[in-house]
Design an enzyme around this catalytic site. Structure first.
Site, mmCIF file in Angstrom:
data_model
loop_
_atom_site.group_PDB
_atom_site.id
_atom_site.type_symbol
_atom_site.label_atom_id
_atom_site.label_comp_id
_atom_site.label_asym_id
_atom_site.label_seq_id
_atom_site.Cartn_x
_atom_site.Cartn_y
_atom_site.Cartn_z
ATOM 1 N N TYR A 164 48.620 35.943 44.914
ATOM 2 C CA TYR A 164 49.704 36.084 45.887
ATOM 3 C C TYR A 164 49.731 34.995 46.955
ATOM 4 C CZ TYR A 164 53.136 37.940 49.111
ATOM 5 O OH TYR A 164 54.237 38.067 49.906
ATOM 6 N N ARG A 213 49.431 36.092 35.960
ATOM 7 C CA ARG A 213 49.357 37.276 36.811
ATOM 8 C C ARG A 213 49.179 36.931 38.279
ATOM 9 N NH1 ARG A 213 48.228 42.389 33.650
ATOM 10 N NH2 ARG A 213 48.531 43.303 35.701
ATOM 11 N N LYS A 241 36.648 32.228 32.479
ATOM 12 C CA LYS A 241 37.556 32.924 31.569
ATOM 13 C C LYS A 241 38.899 32.223 31.648
ATOM 14 C CE LYS A 241 39.956 37.344 30.896
ATOM 15 N NZ LYS A 241 40.151 38.729 31.406
ATOM 16 N N THR A 274 41.110 43.413 35.529
ATOM 17 C CA THR A 274 42.527 43.778 35.535
ATOM 18 C C THR A 274 42.777 45.027 34.710
ATOM 19 O OG1 THR A 274 43.115 41.440 35.722
ATOM 20 C CG2 THR A 274 44.854 42.948 35.021
ATOM 21 N N THR A 275 42.171 45.086 33.522
ATOM 22 C CA THR A 275 42.364 46.229 32.628
ATOM 23 C C THR A 275 41.765 47.495 33.215
ATOM 24 O OG1 THR A 275 42.207 44.644 30.811
ATOM 25 C CG2 THR A 275 42.131 46.967 30.219
ATOM 26 N N TYR A 283 37.794 33.090 36.782
ATOM 27 C CA TYR A 283 38.808 33.769 35.957
ATOM 28 C C TYR A 283 40.166 33.196 36.310
ATOM 29 C CZ TYR A 283 41.592 37.836 34.299
ATOM 30 O OH TYR A 283 42.508 38.676 33.691
ATOM 31 N N ILE A 310 36.917 37.747 26.437
ATOM 32 C CA ILE A 310 37.031 38.911 27.319
ATOM 33 C C ILE A 310 38.320 39.605 26.924
ATOM 34 C CG2 ILE A 310 37.171 39.698 29.707
ATOM 35 C CD1 ILE A 310 35.460 37.285 30.490
#
Length: 291
Positions: A107, A138, A161, A44-45, A133, A203
């Protein structure tokens, strides 16, 4: 087993929007020199949502090349399409990544059975070690502890994660998976607490800015040195909070820009950090003599 401080690496970009390969290589080297234990490429980052598939794989390939076996590279290969996730994971394996990080499908909001079948299919299709994850804030999709436990039977699903920031939830996952899967925190503010309870690493977004300190925090917490870990985390808390003043990776990319490590560019629909947050960010960076 990958343990310790695992940086969710930001992806530098030029003003044109192209990946800034020179800045990216320097970031990889900085993390290796300052004690980061592993790198997540294109999570994501790293703006996975705005890189096209060829760029996505190019970034993974280059980071693997530059790391050159000195620290493990975990490739972000999750997608909300199972076939796309299989493709990205397979290509990351070919590129030499050590493991893959697979975010829950976003989504489209699959059921728990859908999540199980999604990850089962990827695990059966690609042999590379895989880390689940879970970040419902999000994705609008929450992988429940019992689903994670079901997936622990696959030998190449090696970790998860847990980015909920809920310590009781993280403890439940640790209890359920036992030694079959490694649990990592994905929430900088609470990571040390989860590591004191059995998680094996974090993480981290904050590690982009203070890699040595985040490595130290992880080592203290994993070793069970609760007082020392808490004291260091308390010092880091203002930076942890600054990293999420706006949606990640907006603040961390602006911080790295202020530090002279990359330009200010970020891809739409994300925008550079709002003016109102810039001076508070500078204040935090000055506290650590970063600017």
């Amino acid at each position: 087993m990958i343990t310790g401080s695992i940086v969710a690496l930001a992806t530098p970009m030029e003003d044109s929007g192209a990946v800034d390969w020179s800045a990216l290589e320097k970031l990889v080297e900085m993390h290796i020199q300052k004690g980061t234990d592993s790198i997540v490429a294109v999570g994501t980052t790293g703006e996975s949502a705005t890189l096209d598939p060829s760029e996505h794989l190019d970034v993974i390939t280059q980071i693997v090349k530059w790391a050159n076996g000195r620290i493990p590279v975990i490739a972000g290969t999750g997608a909300n399409s199972t076939s796309e996730a299989i493709h990205l994971t397979s290509e990351a394996e070919k590129a030499g990544a050590d493991a893959c990080l697979l975010v829950t499908p976003y989504y489209n909001k699959p059921t728990q059975e859908g999540l199980f079948q999604h990850h089962k299919k990827i695990a059966e299709s690609v042999a590379i070690p895989q880390i689940l994850y879970n970040v419902p804030g999000r994705t609008a999709c929450d992988m429940l502890p019992e689903t994670i436990e079901r997936l622990a039977v696959f030998d190449n699903i090696v970790g998860v994660k847990e980015a909920t920031g809920n310590i009781a939830r993280g403890e439940e996952v640790i209890r359920r998976v036992g030694g079959a899967m490694t649990v990592y925190s994905g929430d900088d503010e609470t990571a040390y607490e989860l590591m004191l309870r059995g998680a094996k690493g974090n993480i981290s977004v904050t590690a982009n800015v203070l890699p040595a300190e985040m490595h130290e925090l992880c080592m203290l917490a994993i070793a069970g040195k609760a007082d020392e870990a808490k004291a260091l985390n308390d010092k880091l808390m203002s930076l942890h909070k600054a990293m999420f003043a706006e949606s990640n990776p907006i603040p961390v990319k602006w911080a790295l820009h202020e530090m002279g490590l990359m330009g200010p560019a970020i891809r739409l629909p994300l925008t550079p950090m709002s003016e109102s947050f810039r001076e508070p960010m500078r204040d935090v960076l000055r506290q650590w003599n970063l600017i």
